[in-house]
Design an enzyme around this catalytic site. Sequence first.
Site, short mmCIF file in Angstrom:
data_model
loop_
_atom_site.label_atom_id
_atom_site.label_comp_id
_atom_site.label_asym_id
_atom_site.label_seq_id
_atom_site.Cartn_x
_atom_site.Cartn_y
_atom_site.Cartn_z
N ASN A 16 33.17 38.30 38.07
CA ASN A 16 33.77 39.33 38.92
C ASN A 16 34.19 40.49 38.01
OD1 ASN A 16 35.38 40.88 40.58
ND2 ASN A 16 36.98 39.33 40.85
N LYS A 18 35.34 43.30 38.75
CA LYS A 18 36.47 44.09 39.27
C LYS A 18 36.20 45.59 39.13
CE LYS A 18 39.48 40.20 38.48
NZ LYS A 18 40.83 39.70 38.22
N HIS A 102 39.99 37.68 47.64
CA HIS A 102 40.49 37.61 46.26
C HIS A 102 41.99 37.90 46.27
CE1 HIS A 102 41.26 38.65 42.10
NE2 HIS A 102 40.22 37.89 41.82
N GLU A 104 43.79 39.72 44.56
CA GLU A 104 44.15 41.15 44.47
C GLU A 104 44.00 41.82 45.83
OE1 GLU A 104 41.58 41.85 41.10
OE2 GLU A 104 42.89 40.49 39.99
N GLU A 174 41.91 29.95 42.81
CA GLU A 174 42.41 30.80 41.74
C GLU A 174 43.93 30.92 41.85
OE1 GLU A 174 39.11 33.70 40.37
OE2 GLU A 174 40.07 34.60 42.10
N GLY A 180 44.12 36.80 34.97
CA GLY A 180 44.31 37.90 34.03
C GLY A 180 45.54 37.75 33.15
N SER A 220 41.73 33.10 34.14
CA SER A 220 41.69 33.03 32.68
C SER A 220 40.70 31.99 32.14
CB SER A 220 43.09 32.80 32.10
OG SER A 220 43.95 33.88 32.45
P1 PGA Z 1 40.44 36.39 35.08
O1 PGA Z 1 40.15 36.77 36.61
O2 PGA Z 1 39.30 35.52 34.63
O3 PGA Z 1 40.48 37.71 34.37
O4 PGA Z 1 41.74 35.67 35.04
C1 PGA Z 1 39.64 35.84 37.52
C2 PGA Z 1 39.49 36.46 38.88
O5 PGA Z 1 40.34 37.27 39.27
O6 PGA Z 1 38.50 36.20 39.60
#
Ligand code: PGA
Length: 256
Positions: A16, A18, A102, A104, A174, A180, A220
Amino acid sequence: MKGYTREMRTPFIAGNWKMHKTIGEAVALANELVQAFGSVQDTTIMIAPPFTALSAVAPIISGTTIALGAQNMASELSGAHTGEVSALMLRDIGVSHVILGHSERRHVYGESNELINKKVKLALEQGLTAILCVGETEQEREQGITNKVVGEQCEKGLAGVSSEQMKKIVIAYEPVWAIGTGKTATPEDADATHEVIRKLAASLYSREVADKLVIQYGGSVKPDNVKELMAKENIDGALVGGASLTAAQFVPIVNF
Ligand code: PGA
């Protein structure tokens, strides 16, 4: 999960991207990934560039085993929806997968389970594979309500989805606090939540649907922790954010 058949599921690693990468940068990374694993057969691989780079990346990965994903889509097919992108437009470009719900989108842009469910159903109707993201916040984990929150997100997100349509559903667990942040759920904790999701799929649908349901872990995921996560019985793949932005990190994750 005891008695459930892992062999029925193909590992699925997704990147992803983003809100990262100009068209030029996206094209460069897509080319590197095609070089690295354009013909990998035993793992499903998907990348989700930003909307603006989808049509430039599509011809690069077309004919390879890398699938093209979008990071979101509108809950309506067309009409007066300024700033939204329709499933029809995604299909037109060659998108086969879409990430929905997601964290976010849920927490920064206020998407509800109901809205996400609408998107999930529309994606399926349009022949797209939907990656439904679920996960608890740090506060919810501390309150001990992880299973309740995740269960509700799954149940409400999948409302009205048939057993047949479940073939085109992937769940991404997640934990919000792990995205992140460099904090990862322990493989044991992640596996336990994945098991809860698989049992829920068995009770909502059937044992067969649960056996076939691919559940990714996200939060992560890095080259140095992917192996132990993927070793767990209920962890079938990864949804990777930060570490999907360079071939140097994403390639070893795919080759876990
Ligand atoms: P990350 O993000 O690997 O940077 O923690 C995962 C995601 O948001 O899908």
